[in-house]
Structure formats: structure tokens, C-alpha cells
Enzyme design. Structure first.
Site, PDB file in Angstrom:
ATOM      1  N   HIS A 162      -2.377 -18.200 -12.312  1.00 59.40           N
ATOM      2  CA  HIS A 162      -3.369 -19.239 -12.568  1.00 59.40           C
ATOM      3  C   HIS A 162      -2.721 -20.592 -12.825  1.00 59.40           C
ATOM      4  O   HIS A 162      -3.316 -21.632 -12.570  1.00 59.40           O
ATOM      5  CB  HIS A 162      -4.272 -18.831 -13.731  1.00 59.40           C
ATOM      6  CG  HIS A 162      -5.406 -17.971 -13.271  1.00 59.40           C
ATOM      7  ND1 HIS A 162      -5.935 -16.962 -14.015  1.00 59.40           N
ATOM      8  CD2 HIS A 162      -6.100 -17.989 -12.108  1.00 59.40           C
ATOM      9  CE1 HIS A 162      -6.916 -16.386 -13.337  1.00 59.40           C
ATOM     10  NE2 HIS A 162      -7.024 -16.988 -12.177  1.00 59.40           N
ATOM     11  N   ARG A 192     -15.017 -11.337   0.148  1.00 54.18           N
ATOM     12  CA  ARG A 192     -14.527 -10.014  -0.272  1.00 54.18           C
ATOM     13  C   ARG A 192     -15.180  -9.665  -1.609  1.00 54.18           C
ATOM     14  O   ARG A 192     -14.632  -9.979  -2.668  1.00 54.18           O
ATOM     15  CB  ARG A 192     -13.010 -10.053  -0.456  1.00 54.18           C
ATOM     16  CG  ARG A 192     -12.203 -10.222   0.823  1.00 54.18           C
ATOM     17  CD  ARG A 192     -10.720 -10.164   0.485  1.00 54.18           C
ATOM     18  NE  ARG A 192      -9.889  -9.918   1.628  1.00 54.18           N
ATOM     19  CZ  ARG A 192      -9.153 -10.837   2.231  1.00 54.18           C
ATOM     20  NH1 ARG A 192      -9.167 -12.087   1.814  1.00 54.18           N
ATOM     21  NH2 ARG A 192      -8.389 -10.518   3.264  1.00 54.18           N
ATOM     22  N   ASN A 238      -5.486  -7.409   9.088  1.00 52.79           N
ATOM     23  CA  ASN A 238      -4.602  -6.929   8.010  1.00 52.79           C
ATOM     24  C   ASN A 238      -4.555  -5.402   8.024  1.00 52.79           C
ATOM     25  O   ASN A 238      -3.490  -4.788   7.937  1.00 52.79           O
ATOM     26  CB  ASN A 238      -5.107  -7.388   6.634  1.00 52.79           C
ATOM     27  CG  ASN A 238      -5.145  -8.885   6.507  1.00 52.79           C
ATOM     28  OD1 ASN A 238      -4.544  -9.578   7.314  1.00 52.79           O
ATOM     29  ND2 ASN A 238      -5.847  -9.389   5.518  1.00 52.79           N
ATOM     30  N   ASP A 239      -5.744  -4.804   8.125  1.00 50.24           N
ATOM     31  CA  ASP A 239      -5.784  -3.343   8.159  1.00 50.24           C
ATOM     32  C   ASP A 239      -5.511  -2.796   9.556  1.00 50.24           C
ATOM     33  O   ASP A 239      -4.861  -1.769   9.705  1.00 50.24           O
ATOM     34  CB  ASP A 239      -7.143  -2.834   7.660  1.00 50.24           C
ATOM     35  CG  ASP A 239      -7.164  -2.744   6.147  1.00 50.24           C
ATOM     36  OD1 ASP A 239      -6.167  -2.248   5.590  1.00 50.24           O
ATOM     37  OD2 ASP A 239      -8.138  -3.187   5.536  1.00 50.24           O
ATOM     38  N   ARG A 247       0.573  -1.620   4.457  1.00 52.12           N
ATOM     39  CA  ARG A 247       0.643  -3.073   4.286  1.00 52.12           C
ATOM     40  C   ARG A 247       1.157  -3.516   2.927  1.00 52.12           C
ATOM     41  O   ARG A 247       1.463  -4.681   2.722  1.00 52.12           O
ATOM     42  CB  ARG A 247      -0.729  -3.708   4.589  1.00 52.12           C
ATOM     43  CG  ARG A 247      -1.822  -3.383   3.629  1.00 52.12           C
ATOM     44  CD  ARG A 247      -3.187  -3.830   4.141  1.00 52.12           C
ATOM     45  NE  ARG A 247      -3.671  -5.033   3.494  1.00 52.12           N
ATOM     46  CZ  ARG A 247      -4.925  -5.472   3.564  1.00 52.12           C
ATOM     47  NH1 ARG A 247      -5.811  -4.824   4.290  1.00 52.12           N
ATOM     48  NH2 ARG A 247      -5.298  -6.545   2.947  1.00 52.12           N
TER      49      ARG A 247
HETATM   50  C1  PEP Z   1      -8.412  -7.224   6.992  1.00 53.31           C
HETATM   51  O1  PEP Z   1      -8.216  -6.020   6.827  1.00 53.31           O
HETATM   52  O2  PEP Z   1      -7.894  -7.899   7.905  1.00 53.31           O
HETATM   53  C2  PEP Z   1      -9.277  -7.978   6.068  1.00 53.31           C
HETATM   54  C3  PEP Z   1      -9.590  -9.233   6.311  1.00 53.31           C
HETATM   55  O3  PEP Z   1      -9.728  -7.373   4.954  1.00 53.31           O
HETATM   56  P1  PEP Z   1      -8.847  -7.031   3.656  1.00 53.31           P
HETATM   57  O4  PEP Z   1      -7.598  -7.866   3.723  1.00 53.31           O
HETATM   58  O5  PEP Z   1      -9.712  -7.375   2.489  1.00 53.31           O
HETATM   59  O6  PEP Z   1      -8.603  -5.562   3.802  1.00 53.31           O
HETATM   60 MG    MG Z   2      -9.464  -4.767   5.598  1.00 49.92          MG
END
Ligand code: PEP
Ligand code: MG
Length: 587
Positions: free
Chosen positions: A199, A306, A464-465, A475
Site C-alpha cells: 500500500h 475480478r 493468464n490461465d 503460473r
Molecule cells: C486470466 O486467467 O487470464 C484472467 C484474466 O483471470 P485471472 O488472472 O483472474 O485468473
Molecule cells: Mg483466469
């Protein structure tokens, strides 16, 4: 601590927080940990006095936080929730009640009891495998530190008293310290500890104070009065620089200023290529407090909210009313721009203590996101009701995470229909045209994209996933991080397959993984035909500038060239070369 003498120039590297360069004199602040010299046993009447001493310290610190919150400068009003969260920590049962209990039960002094409470809280936070949440322990540490200082009668030097143009050097600074800074005098600050999501860093960014944190040994190496160069764009700090370094950084500062003003001038313009192709640029947010910044940076909507962080932040699950108020506010601030609200994506690396899905061997492959919601429809329905009710206040797009195939999507949509019927029965209005889409982030959803596209209004690709599941790279595992490659040809082909499916079905396709805000991928994604990119708000101005500097024709040729390549290294080499042509100043 004895200092190692620094006679010559020396360079340190840390985490860059706010990108500006300043050159000035060091001012060391003693923010080393308050010393608790002893544990002492207390008994009889003294025990109650000890509890009173602790409670008084809590009152004093509470008054300090309230007065700081009232003085928060306008431009960081958005961040004053940090001080609110400090106030909440002060009275939290795990800190307040537990310290009082420990004093009474173990018959020990307030300082020692407080230290024990902190250790217990730290142990709980260490279990949390989420960088953002686990970093929140620093908030508890900051509050405890103030309490310990108050108990010892040492309140330390207030940063509001500094009346010379200096760069502050401290072991650690709390968000409250940052708020107190006289920004007309303080040129910037550097600290030994801290990370990008602390923060203190968030405050420095909001106040636009150049800063580098996490330097580890700054307070050991810097002497009061040393000349420092603080480069908040690269995270470099130079102690006692020579003339050559000073000239180099002065030139860099000038370039940075020219560059920043050129970006700021264009951040509210549309992301449109010189030959008229438009890409929608939206922001990813985790909390309501980020919406204003998303707009300020030129976000044309929220492409990914999110929502799970609200469940992680609150004690106990939020109720329908809490959720409704939160969503309504986000949507109203953004209106008429759209807000894509993603339903709960708990599990994986995001846990809430209320959910008993601990002990899974592979949480990323476990009971997470939509799987959890389908298993616990009552929890899911509360969120869907809140989203539907908020849909009247602007433009909401509902998004289901982690869809692996058609049946799961149909099941989720069926629950949505049930909730709509319940609202109809209760005469509660909602937007009957609310769009429903899915995150495409599991390889099986890519393979089924043609089928899934017929049942939704849009796709949002979660790279990302998708990268994690397609390349079998955890990840959050640092040992295989080097293999986590967005430019792997397999990933580009998968994105291409999803875009084709969306095109054929006539639906929109967005991309909201980190890759969307990566300058290296933007022209490839444009060439591939992505309609919108959703990213961390701060990345927006630069990504818009990039899109405005390349024609869609060129981007398509680039994509055709890249999709023929066979390895991630070849793709990266191609992109690096092209970046030098597109933005020469990027080097
Ligand atoms: C993703 O998986 O790319 C995504 C945007 O969601 P998160 O990072 O919250 O899993
Ligand atoms: Mg995701």
C-alpha cells in the site's frame, strides 16, 4: 548498525514504483523496527493497568489515523481506504481482543502480547498463496509498529516536519507515513523493504512521488547527506554519482518528461490505427476504488472486474446488499461505458477461509471458479441477484470464469434463468438484455469455441490461465516461470482459433490476461483480430499510443509472419525487431 563507507559511486536495484527521476540529498529516517526489549510478567492490579495502557495506545493511534485521513490530499482521496483499513485492523479481534486476552491470560506486558498477536496473524497470512492478499500483512505490521512506538513513548520523526528538498531513505515506510509527506519538500523516497503491491507503493503512485522500494540495504549503505539519483522508472538508485552519471540521468529525465507528456496528450483519444481500425481498451479492476483511476487513464470501460477479492477482503461472505451496492457504484461511475463483471473465481491461488476446499493437491485443477459456484448454487445465486439488480444502473456484461465445455455453460445459464425468474416474481427490475459471455481460459474451451460461441454474447480470453493450462506451467511456481511464454506459437494458435470461432458466430472477442497490457503483444493481437483489450489501468496510455502508431494492414502482415514461426524465441525476436521500428524511443 555500522555503515560500510561509500566513497565512490555505487548502484542499487530495487522495485520501481513511480516513474520519475530525481537527484537530491539523502535524508535518513529512523523507521527501523521499534525495539521490544523484554517480556515481563505482570500480576494483580498491574494487569488491568497493562490492559488500559494497551487500550490508550490504540486510542492514540486511532486519533492519529483519523486526523491523517481528514488531511488526505484531494488527489489521493481514492486511496484513503488504506487508512480506513488501518483503522479496522486496530480494532480487529485478531489484534485487539487477542492482545487483551494474552495480557490477561499469560500475565505479560502489552508489548509482548501485541508481538504475539502479530506473529499469529502472520502465520495465517503465510498460508495464503496470493501475492496481493499476502502482502496485506504489511498493513498489519504498520499498525502494530505504530502501536509499539506509542507504547514505548517514541513516536519517531514525523515526515510532515521535513522542510528541505530531500530524498527520504528509510527501512520501511507505512502508507500513513507517505500520506504525511510534505510533497512540496520531499523529492522522493527509497526503502529497504516493500514490493509493487504494498500500500505504500500504491500511495506513492497516487501522490506521484518518485520512489524505489525493496532495495534491501539502502539504509545500511546510504549516509545522511549523500547525493542520490533515484530512477523510479527502472528501479535504480545511484549513491554518490559521478558527473557522467548525473548528466546521463538528467538527459533520461528530459526524455521521460517529453515521452510522458506525449502519452498523456493521447490517453483519452480512441485506440484507433492511422487507417481507421479501432480497438476498445478497457481496464481490469479488483476493487471499486480502482474505477476512477481506470477512467483517468483512458479506460473505455471495465473489461474484467475480478469480484472474488471482495469475498477475500471481507470477514465472512458479503451479503446480497453489500455486493449490489458495490456493483451499482462501479457501474454508475463507468456508465455509459460497459463493465464486465466476472462471477466468483475463488479457488486456485485465491482462497477464502469460509470455503472448505483446503487440502487439494492441485488447487489450480480443483474445485475453483464456476465449478465451485455450480456446487454451491446458493452462494452463486446471491451474487447473480446482486449483479442483475445492479444491471439497471448502467451497462453490465456478465462473464463466467473457467468454463471447460458446453454443459457447464448451460448449467450456469440455467441458474441465471432461475434467478431472473425469482426477481420477476418479486417484481424486481433488471436489464433483460444483459449480455452473457465466458472467459476462454481452458484448452478444452478453445477446442469447443465454435460450439460455445453459439451460446454466448461474447468471449474474453484469459491468457493468464490459458498459458498455464495449455503449457502445463503452474503460473505461481517460480521454478518453471521461465517456461511461462505468452509468445509460444501454441498460445498464438489457440487465440487465433478462438477469434475465428467468434468471427463465425458474429460475437465480440476480448483478451483480458496480462498479455493485453504487454506492449510486445499488442500489434500481434491487433493483427489477429481481437476486438478489445483489457488491462491494468496504468498500461492503457502506452498501449493506446502503440495502436495509434501502426496501421491495421501492417499489423495483419506481422501476424501472418509470426504465425508461421515455430518457437517462442523466434516470435520474440521478430516482435523485438518490429518494436524498434514502431517506437524507436522504447529501447
Ligand atoms: C486470466 O486467467 O487470464 C484472467 C484474466 O483471470 P485471472 O488472472 O483472474 O485468473
Ligand atoms: Mg483466469
Amino acid at each position: 548498525m555500522t555503515k560500510m563507507p561509500v566513497t565512490r559511486e555505487r548502484e542499487l536495484r530495487g522495485v520501481a514504483v513511480y516513474p520519475d527521476i530525481v537527484i537530491g540529498k539523502a535524508h535518513l529516517i529512523d523507521r527501523s523496527k521499534a525495539k521490544i526489549l523484554y517480556q515481563c510478567f505482570v500480576n494483580g492490579e498491574d494487569l488491568n493497568r497493562e490492559v488500559e495502557r494497551f487500550k490508550e495506545a490504540v486510542h492514540t493511534v486511532e486519533d492519529q489515523f483519523v486526523s491523517l485521513r481528514n488531511k488526505v490530499p484531494d488527489k489521493v482521496k481514492d486511496q484513503s481506504f488504506i487508512l480506513d483499513s488501518h483503522l479496522m485492523i486496530l480494532k480487529d479481534g485478531m489484534l485487539y481482543d487477542s492482545t487483551v486476552k494474552t495480557i490477561l491470560e499469560e500475565k505479560i506486558n502489552a508489548e509482548w502480547a501485541l508481538k504475539k498477536s502479530l506473529e499469529e496473524i502472520r502465520a495465517v497470512f503465510e498460508q495464503i498463496d496470493d501475492e496481493y492478499i499476502s502482502n496485506r500483512i504489511s498493513d498489519v505490521e504498520n499498525v502494530t509498529e505504530r502501536l509499539l512506538r506509542t507504547l514505548s513513548g517514541d513516536t519517531g520523526q514525523s515526515l510532515s516536519e521535513i522542510d528541505q528538498r530531500v530524498i527520504i531513505v528509510a527501512h520501511d515506510l507505512s502508507p500513513a507515513d507517505t500520506t504525511e509527506m510534505n510533497t512540496a519538500k520531499v523529492m522522493g523516497f527509497i526503502t529497504d523493504v516493500g514490493g509493487k503491491t504494498s500500500h505504500t507503493a500504491i500511495m506513492a503512485q497516487a501522490l506521484e512521488i518518485p520512489a524505489v522500494v525493496g532495495l534491501e540495504s539502502a539504509t545500511a549503505l546510504v549516509e545522511d547527506g549523500d547525493l542520490l539519483i533515484l530512477d523510479g522508472s527502472s528501479g535504480v538508485v545511484v549513491i554518490n554519482p559521478d558527473d557522467r552519471a548525473i548528466i546521463h540521468y538528467q538527459e533520461k529525465k528530459l526524455q521521460l518528461q517529453t515521452y510522458k507528456s506525449s502519452i498523456a496528450r493521447t490517453s483519452h483519444l480512441p485506440a484507433e490505427t492511422p487507417d481507421g481500425h479501432r480497438v476498445a481498451i478497457t481496464a481490469n479492476i479488483e476493487f471499486l476504488e480502482e474505477v476512477t483511476a481506470a477512467k483517468d487513464y483512458g479506460g473505455e470501460g471495465v473489461g474484467l472486474y475480478r469480484t472474488e477479492f471482495l469475498y477475500l477482503r471481507e470477514k465472512g461472505f458479503p451479503d446480497e446488499e453489500d455486493l449490489f451496492e458495490d456493483y451499482r457504484e462501479v457501474v454508475e461511475i463507468m456508465n455509459p461505458a460497459p463493465v464486465s463483471i466476472r462471477t466468483l473465481d475463488l479457488g486456485g491461488d485465491k482462497f477464502a477461509s469460509e470455503i472448505a476446499i483446503s487440502g487439494e493437491n492441485n488447487p489450480a485443477l480443483g474445485l475453483r471458479a464456476i465449478r465451485f459456484c455450480l456446487k454451491e448454487p446458493e452462494i452463486f445465486k446471491i451474487q447473480l441477484r446482486a449483479i442483475l439488480r445492479a444491471s439497471l444502473y448502467g451497462k453490465i456484461q456478465l462473464m463466467f470464469p473457467m468454463i471447460s465445455g458446453l454443459q457447464e455453460l448451460l448449467d450456469a445459464k440455467q441458474i441465471l434463468e432461475q434467478v431472473k425468474e425469482e426477481l420477476n416474481r418479486d417484481n424486481i427490475e433488471y436489464d433483460t438484455n444483459m449480455e452473457v459471455g465466458i472467459m476462454v481460459e481452458i484448452p478444452s474451451a478453445v477446442a469447443m469455441a465454435e460450439v460455445l460461441a453459439r451460446h454466448v454474447d461474447f468471449f474474453s480470453i484469459g491468457t493468464n490461465d490459458l498459458i498455464q493450462y495449455a503449457l502445463a506451467i503452474d503460473r505461481v511456481n517460480e521454478h518453471v516461470a521461465y517456461m511461462y511464454r505468452p509468445y509460444h506459437p501454441a498460445i498464438l494458435r489457440m487465440i487465433q482459433q478462438v477469434v475465428h470461432a467468434a468471427r463465425n458466430a458474429g460475437i465480440n472477442v476480448s483478451l483480458c490476461g496480462e498479455m493485453a497490457g504487454d506492449p510486445f503483444s499488442v500489434f500481434i493481437l491487433m493483427g489477429l483480430g481481437i476486438d478489445s483489450l483489457s488491462m491494468n489501468a496504468r498500461a492503457i496510455p502506452f498501449i493506446k499510443k502503440l495502436i495509434r502508431s501502426i496501421s491495421i494492414e501492417e499489423a495483419r502482415v506481422d501476424f501472418e509472419n509470426v504465425i508461421r514461426l515455430s518457437t517462442a524465441n523466434e516470435v520474440l525476436a521478430y516482435i523485438s525487431d518490429r518494436m524498434k521500428d514502431i517506437v524507436p524511443e522504447f529501447e
